[in-house]
Write an enzyme that holds these catalytic residues in place. Structure first.
Site, PDB file in Angstrom:
ATOM      1  N   SER B 122      72.378  54.033   1.846  1.00 26.87           N
ATOM      2  CA  SER B 122      72.214  54.775   0.596  1.00 26.87           C
ATOM      3  C   SER B 122      70.980  54.259  -0.115  1.00 26.87           C
ATOM      4  O   SER B 122      70.510  53.148   0.168  1.00 26.87           O
ATOM      5  CB  SER B 122      73.440  54.541  -0.295  1.00 26.87           C
ATOM      6  OG  SER B 122      73.190  54.977  -1.621  1.00 26.87           O
ATOM      7  N   TYR B 135      80.276  50.094  -4.387  1.00 20.33           N
ATOM      8  CA  TYR B 135      79.574  51.079  -3.562  1.00 20.33           C
ATOM      9  C   TYR B 135      78.215  50.527  -3.134  1.00 20.33           C
ATOM     10  O   TYR B 135      77.869  50.537  -1.955  1.00 20.33           O
ATOM     11  CB  TYR B 135      79.401  52.392  -4.331  1.00 20.33           C
ATOM     12  CG  TYR B 135      78.760  53.482  -3.504  1.00 20.33           C
ATOM     13  CD1 TYR B 135      79.515  54.218  -2.601  1.00 20.33           C
ATOM     14  CD2 TYR B 135      77.392  53.744  -3.594  1.00 20.33           C
ATOM     15  CE1 TYR B 135      78.929  55.197  -1.822  1.00 20.33           C
ATOM     16  CE2 TYR B 135      76.801  54.718  -2.812  1.00 20.33           C
ATOM     17  CZ  TYR B 135      77.573  55.458  -1.934  1.00 20.33           C
ATOM     18  OH  TYR B 135      76.988  56.412  -1.150  1.00 20.33           O
TER      19      TYR B 135
END
Lengths: 253, 230
Positions: B122, B135
């Site tokens: 990400s 996350y």
């Protein structure tokens, strides 16, 4: 996978031999029209164009000495004229010029390396912009190097730093040209077994090979898919400003 | 025999987009907790909790050859709830530990086929995230895990790479994308001036598992419209 490249006009600089020739041939096989730029090696460039044209593709050759940036501009203009526009520019022309210990690098060597690897890349890209922005598929692919990320070896600081420039200018160009619909990315090959390494001492090559987890040196063909991928809007339309490493897992281990 | 591709989290979003690309060349098996109502008939779906070791083993017990594994199952907990340790643990378990678990359970089948793995990193692998620390930590971990698996499995002919999506219009990003103030702020910084679609990432995953990428391993490739460079 890259069928949107069919009919696209592509200039590959330094395409008479090695990685450039493999990339030019890969574009032709994908149905693109290619301009094959060469400097010293006119004959292999013409042979490559001939083989492409004979197998139903379209290729032209353009000579130019990229140690002088005006010739880089001229090459781009000629390619756009002869191909009827330009959709993709692959800035592959470049060289190490010489291996030399850091303490012995002089201005003359730096100038030679930077003129070829930096100034001509910038000039060719600038000249390509007015053509690429007219394309729905405008893309520039620069040839970086693993050396641009890890500093190369002890005797190639001048070349590694020039490739570091290429990685950085790739990001800058991506930001500058996004508004014109032009994507800019780089591929960074590891140790690719071409004429580029003809003068690399065997003990250095063996040492490099031992650091590659895939257990083999790369070949020019290994770089083709990535150049096509980054040129294809269908395949990589949301990627810009990136450096894609193709090195068999060299620098992690 | 048709080669098999396995996509965890293949029921929606990026996983489903990757599955649809891969279905042109592979027999695709999607796994996950759920799938969207419009899940295509021609893709196989197996219900699986990727954090459950026994369930993972059972799910892939019939797979002896696998040419592509896409580890796409992932989660995020919004509203600063990831600061609670049980949520933090859960996110790390799904986004990071399960990638190791699934890859490990399929590595023999991948080696048989000379296959390759794509993990989903990400932009938060690199950025700090003020509201979703688990996350971002899990995605930072994915970068290291990708490189470690690349090095660990290269000798068996298995390549391992990652994509690092930016702002892609999926349910994970919907909070940000559908909040007007955040949307405008993101767009200002986004060089390509558009959010990505799952298909933008799916095509990149399809490239990385293909023969065209045969000398690429351990790479992490952002797919973000230039967001991370700007």
């Amino acid at each position: 996978m890259f069928n949107d490249l069919t009919g696209k006009a592509v200039l590959v600089t330094g395409a008479s031999r090695g990685i450039g020739a493999a990339i030019a041939n890969g574009f032709a096989e994908a149905g693109a029209h290619v301009a094959i730029h060469y400097n010293a090696s006119r004959e292999p460039a013409e042979k490559l164009a001939e083989s492409i044209n004979q197998s139903g593709g379209k290729a032209v050759t353009i000579g130019g000495d990229f140690s002088r940036s005006p010739e880089a501009r001229k090459t781009v203009e000629e390619a756009a004229t002869r191909l009827g526009g330009l959709d993709v520019l692959v800035n592959n022309a470049g060289a190490m010029v010489d291996r030399r210990d850091f303490v012995d690098i002089d201005d003359e060597l730096l100038d030679a390396v930077n003129d070829l690897n930096i100034k001509s890349l910038v000039a060719a890209s600038q000249a390509a912009v007015p053509h690429l922005e007219k394309s729905a598929n405008g893309a520039i692919v620069n040839l970086g190097s693993i050396a641009g990320a890890n500093g190369g070896g002890a005797s190639v600081a001048h070349y590694a730093a020039a490739k570091g420039y290429v990685h950085t200018v790739t990001r800058s160009m991506a930001m500058a040209l996004a508004g014109k619909g032009i994507r800019v990315n780089a591929i960074a090959p590891g140790v690719i077994n071409t004429d580029f390494h003809a003068a690399t001492p065997p003990e250095i090559l063996n040492n490099l090979k031992s650091m590659i987890v895939m257990g083999r040196l790369g070949d020019a063909e290994d770089c083709v898919g990535s150049a096509l991928f980054l040129s294809s809007r269908k395949a990589s339309g949301y990627i810009t400003g990136q450096v894609l490493h193709i090195n068999g897992g060299q620098y992690m281990a | 025999m048709t080669s098999v591709a396995i996509v965890t989290g293949g029921g929606s979003g990026i996983g489903l987009a990757a599955a649809q690309y891969l279905s042109q060349t592979h027999r695709v098996i999607c796994c996950g907790l759920d799938h969207i109502d419009e899940f295509p008939d021609d893709l196989e779906f197996r219900e699986l909790d990727v954090t459950d070791e026994n369930a993972v083993t059972a799910c892939f017990s019939d797979i002896s050859e696998c040419s592509a594994l896409v580890n796409c199952a992932g989660m995020i907990v919004q509203d600063r709830q990831e600061f609670e340790i049980q949520n933090f643990r859960k996110v790390i378990d799904v986004n990071l530990n399960a990638v190791h678990l699934v890859t490990n359970s399929l590595v023999d089948a991948l080696a048989v086929a000379g296959g390759s793995v794509v993990n989903i990193a990400s932009m938060y692998s690199v950025f700090g995230s003020p509201n979703t620390p688990a996350y971002s930590a899990s995605k930072g971990g994915i970068v290291s895990l990708t490189r470690s698996h690349a090095v660990a499995f290269a000798g068996r002919g298995v390549r391992v790479n990652a994509v690092a999506p930016g702002w892609i219009d999926t349910r994970l990003a919907s909070n940000a994308i559908h909040n007007e103030e955040r949307r405008n702020r993101i767009m200002e910084r986004l060089p390509m001036r558009r959010f990505g679609e799952p298909a933008d990432v799916g095509s990149v995953i399809a490239f990385l598992v293909s023969e065209e990428a045969r000398y690429i391993t351990g790479a992490v490739l952002p797919v973000d419209g230039g967001y991370s460079i700007a």
